[in-house]
Write a protein that holds these residues in place. Sequence first.
Motif, PDB file in Angstrom:
ATOM      1  N   ASN A  21      45.267  63.260  32.941  1.00 46.81           N
ATOM      2  CA  ASN A  21      45.002  63.765  31.505  1.00 46.81           C
ATOM      3  C   ASN A  21      46.234  64.075  31.057  1.00 46.81           C
ATOM      4  O   ASN A  21      47.312  64.441  31.638  1.00 46.81           O
ATOM      5  CB  ASN A  21      44.045  65.115  31.559  1.00 46.81           C
ATOM      6  CG  ASN A  21      42.647  64.425  31.890  1.00 46.81           C
ATOM      7  OD1 ASN A  21      41.938  63.620  31.312  1.00 46.81           O
ATOM      8  ND2 ASN A  21      42.142  65.492  32.935  1.00 46.81           N
ATOM      9  N   GLY A  22      46.421  63.886  29.784  1.00 44.36           N
ATOM     10  CA  GLY A  22      47.778  64.230  29.114  1.00 44.36           C
ATOM     11  C   GLY A  22      47.845  63.519  27.457  1.00 44.36           C
ATOM     12  O   GLY A  22      46.755  63.292  27.012  1.00 44.36           O
ATOM     13  N   LEU A  23      48.937  62.987  27.200  1.00 44.83           N
ATOM     14  CA  LEU A  23      49.373  62.257  26.062  1.00 44.83           C
ATOM     15  C   LEU A  23      49.922  60.892  26.251  1.00 44.83           C
ATOM     16  O   LEU A  23      50.231  60.769  27.381  1.00 44.83           O
ATOM     17  CB  LEU A  23      50.158  63.162  25.189  1.00 44.83           C
ATOM     18  CG  LEU A  23      49.574  64.507  24.719  1.00 44.83           C
ATOM     19  CD1 LEU A  23      50.466  65.417  23.945  1.00 44.83           C
ATOM     20  CD2 LEU A  23      48.256  64.324  23.604  1.00 44.83           C
ATOM     21  N   ILE A  24      49.869  60.159  25.272  1.00 51.25           N
ATOM     22  CA  ILE A  24      50.781  58.860  25.436  1.00 51.25           C
ATOM     23  C   ILE A  24      52.403  59.047  25.639  1.00 51.25           C
ATOM     24  O   ILE A  24      52.969  60.156  25.084  1.00 51.25           O
ATOM     25  CB  ILE A  24      50.958  58.180  24.090  1.00 51.25           C
ATOM     26  CG1 ILE A  24      49.233  57.793  23.450  1.00 51.25           C
ATOM     27  CG2 ILE A  24      51.834  56.888  23.990  1.00 51.25           C
ATOM     28  CD1 ILE A  24      49.174  57.178  22.091  1.00 51.25           C
ATOM     29  N   THR A  25      52.842  58.321  26.531  1.00 52.76           N
ATOM     30  CA  THR A  25      54.107  58.681  26.983  1.00 52.76           C
ATOM     31  C   THR A  25      54.750  57.194  27.034  1.00 52.76           C
ATOM     32  O   THR A  25      55.887  56.896  27.267  1.00 52.76           O
ATOM     33  CB  THR A  25      54.384  59.279  28.125  1.00 52.76           C
ATOM     34  OG1 THR A  25      53.692  58.574  29.206  1.00 52.76           O
ATOM     35  CG2 THR A  25      54.089  60.778  28.205  1.00 52.76           C
TER      36      THR A  25
ATOM     37  N   ALA B 296      54.981  60.087  22.635  1.00 50.32           N
ATOM     38  CA  ALA B 296      53.783  60.030  22.205  1.00 50.32           C
ATOM     39  C   ALA B 296      53.315  60.157  20.867  1.00 50.32           C
ATOM     40  O   ALA B 296      54.092  60.648  20.059  1.00 50.32           O
ATOM     41  CB  ALA B 296      53.006  61.030  22.937  1.00 50.32           C
ATOM     42  N   GLU B 297      52.246  59.715  20.227  1.00 53.09           N
ATOM     43  CA  GLU B 297      51.968  59.971  19.064  1.00 53.09           C
ATOM     44  C   GLU B 297      50.630  60.736  19.129  1.00 53.09           C
ATOM     45  O   GLU B 297      49.866  60.997  19.916  1.00 53.09           O
ATOM     46  CB  GLU B 297      51.066  58.388  18.241  1.00 53.09           C
ATOM     47  CG  GLU B 297      50.627  58.675  17.155  1.00 53.09           C
ATOM     48  CD  GLU B 297      50.039  57.479  16.721  1.00 53.09           C
ATOM     49  OE1 GLU B 297      49.996  56.424  17.300  1.00 53.09           O
ATOM     50  OE2 GLU B 297      49.091  57.370  16.022  1.00 53.09           O
ATOM     51  N   PRO B 298      50.869  62.132  18.262  1.00 52.39           N
ATOM     52  CA  PRO B 298      50.003  63.137  18.604  1.00 52.39           C
ATOM     53  C   PRO B 298      48.433  62.626  18.442  1.00 52.39           C
ATOM     54  O   PRO B 298      48.193  62.046  17.489  1.00 52.39           O
ATOM     55  CB  PRO B 298      50.479  64.100  17.306  1.00 52.39           C
ATOM     56  CG  PRO B 298      51.985  63.644  17.093  1.00 52.39           C
ATOM     57  CD  PRO B 298      51.932  62.224  17.462  1.00 52.39           C
ATOM     58  N   GLY B 299      47.698  62.930  19.391  1.00 54.62           N
ATOM     59  CA  GLY B 299      46.220  62.716  19.066  1.00 54.62           C
ATOM     60  C   GLY B 299      45.884  61.074  19.720  1.00 54.62           C
ATOM     61  O   GLY B 299      44.796  60.859  19.465  1.00 54.62           O
ATOM     62  N   GLY B 300      47.020  60.536  20.032  1.00 59.01           N
ATOM     63  CA  GLY B 300      46.605  59.162  20.327  1.00 59.01           C
ATOM     64  C   GLY B 300      46.320  58.873  21.904  1.00 59.01           C
ATOM     65  O   GLY B 300      46.185  59.935  22.552  1.00 59.01           O
ATOM     66  N   ASP B 301      46.324  57.663  22.079  1.00 55.30           N
ATOM     67  CA  ASP B 301      45.927  57.218  23.316  1.00 55.30           C
ATOM     68  C   ASP B 301      47.355  56.592  24.001  1.00 55.30           C
ATOM     69  O   ASP B 301      47.834  55.695  23.497  1.00 55.30           O
ATOM     70  CB  ASP B 301      44.850  56.173  23.350  1.00 55.30           C
ATOM     71  CG  ASP B 301      43.369  56.903  22.869  1.00 55.30           C
ATOM     72  OD1 ASP B 301      43.481  58.210  23.283  1.00 55.30           O
ATOM     73  OD2 ASP B 301      42.551  56.265  22.661  1.00 55.30           O
ATOM     74  N   ALA B 302      47.123  56.374  25.452  1.00 52.64           N
ATOM     75  CA  ALA B 302      48.242  55.817  26.150  1.00 52.64           C
ATOM     76  C   ALA B 302      48.120  54.345  26.320  1.00 52.64           C
ATOM     77  O   ALA B 302      47.084  53.765  26.007  1.00 52.64           O
ATOM     78  CB  ALA B 302      48.420  56.586  27.571  1.00 52.64           C
ATOM     79  N   VAL B 303      49.127  53.806  26.630  1.00 51.50           N
ATOM     80  CA  VAL B 303      49.239  52.188  26.792  1.00 51.50           C
ATOM     81  C   VAL B 303      48.429  52.281  28.392  1.00 51.50           C
ATOM     82  O   VAL B 303      48.783  53.043  29.098  1.00 51.50           O
ATOM     83  CB  VAL B 303      50.519  51.842  27.238  1.00 51.50           C
ATOM     84  CG1 VAL B 303      50.493  50.316  27.574  1.00 51.50           C
ATOM     85  CG2 VAL B 303      51.321  51.806  26.003  1.00 51.50           C
ATOM     86  N   SER B 304      47.288  51.898  28.339  1.00 50.62           N
ATOM     87  CA  SER B 304      46.392  52.179  29.500  1.00 50.62           C
ATOM     88  C   SER B 304      46.355  50.838  30.467  1.00 50.62           C
ATOM     89  O   SER B 304      46.136  49.671  30.134  1.00 50.62           O
ATOM     90  CB  SER B 304      44.957  52.541  28.991  1.00 50.62           C
ATOM     91  OG  SER B 304      44.346  51.487  28.464  1.00 50.62           O
TER      92      SER B 304
END
Length: 567
Positions: A268-272, A539-547
């Motif tokens: 879990n976390g944020l886009i990096t 990261a973009e706040p509230g966004g999703d990571a490259v998955s």
Amino acid sequence: MGKKSRLKTQKSGSGASTVVSPKEMLNLISELLQKCSGAAPSAGREWEEYVQIRGLVEKIRKKQKGLSVMFEGSRDDYFSELMTWAQENGASCDCFTVTNFGSEGYGLQATRDIKAEELFLWVPRKMLMTVESAQNSVLGPLHSQDRIMQAMGNVTLALHLLCERASSSSSWLPYIRSLPQEYDTPLYYQQDDVELLLGTQAVQDVLSQYKNTARQYAYFYKLLQVHTHAHRWAVSSVMTRQNQIPTEDGGRVTLALIPLWDMCNHTNGLITTGYNLEDDRCECVALRDYKESEQIYIFYGTRSNTEFVVHNGFFFPDNAHDRVKIKLGVSKSERLYAMKAEVLARAGIPASCVFALHCNDSPISAQLLAFLRVFCMTEEELKDYLLGDHTINKIFTLGNGEFPVSWENEIKLWTFLENRAALLLKTYRTTSEEDRSLLEKPDLSLHSRLAIQLRLAEKQILEKASTSGADKRLYFQKKLEDGAALPRFQESDISFLENDTDAKLPILLGRLEEEEESGGVQAEEYLLNGEKASCGMGAEPGGDAVSRQDAGSESSDASGSSKVTTS
């Protein structure tokens, strides 16, 4: 290994492969293509169609037994070659190594301390396998003529992977050799494992995935003579790893496989992760501080466990973004349909839509709350929202839990949610208690475990939604009995509607023209795996990571790890 050639032909049993006439094989392929290309089955017949398609695929696979080409040795034998190749091609390799983390599978292990937000990994474009590199390969002539390849980048990427795997001179061999030889996506499930998903919301995605893959195989067999095992491997490799990156000129997006970076496991976390157009490379910064020898994780995005299981081959027990779909709509035969549809339209919500029930303490989004409020409105309430005073303010507050339409409306909508979730629970073949008992069995196969974990997770979300509905119903009944006054809307309170992917959408109404004139979204954003990531770093706040997930079965076990189970 010290061998010039690391490819071998897989032999069947104790003898050579069975000789099959081209005509016999083409007849089977034609039958499969016809079966997969026909009209969609009627409701309730999807499983029957799946069994028939699977039977044809297994028949073809048996005919091709002994013809599959695969690499010798295990994945471990090729990771040092992968790291050397990556370093020679300008990727960063100085602060991590590839390690087997047991139940979590292969991943990246820090070889020194890494600070949060530190740029620790970058992969230049020349290492990526993309639709563009496929067009510049031996597939180029076929791609220029074939409409399916032109329309479906994932298909192009899978065929690109197959062609490069078969070429001893491919520059991507160090990467391709490091990929799992098999995966844990439902394409690899036994029929009994898939049957465990009957009654779940995920099963339709699983059956459609199998049918689409079989249709693609049958279509391209006549062009490339692809082996079923190899095709399934290539499709799964792309499905678990593909991401969208900007093209070289930044004008559009393209699909890509990103070597080395795709070894990172999920938490879990944020886009990096983002794409740096100036340096023309994929870049990743650390999600948090990592000590030497710790595993380095990235965040894959706000995916449900259905998406993880179906497309990536693993279940994530701690998934804070898990959800189940619920399709709701206002019946066109209802007397108040036109009025309800108009109120919903003013709020930017369709009269029929697929919503989501979430796993957290607030199971419904603001968008679903707004829909249910309109769905349960009386004629007088509808007239008030269409013709009464301050209609725009009322529309703005439809998705705000602090401003009920009326106590009676709240009671009706939460009663509806309570009952609807309870009805959906009855469609499952087993209870939650039975699923928990099954998961305690030590001899349960990994694929069966994944199916049951997913089935149980869906039920838990529905149970929570039903319980929440009951609690809310009782709460608002008490408000009504006490004669409590309805809260008043203040001009500073602006409601936002959330869609089922957790992105926040403002209600449009009178501001629509202003937003269109202002130019809309930022030009510096690109889609990665269908989700926003900034072109720069971080990261973009509230966004999703490259998955991406590895989902290979070589290093996963039946424990159902809370991290990615197979890089």
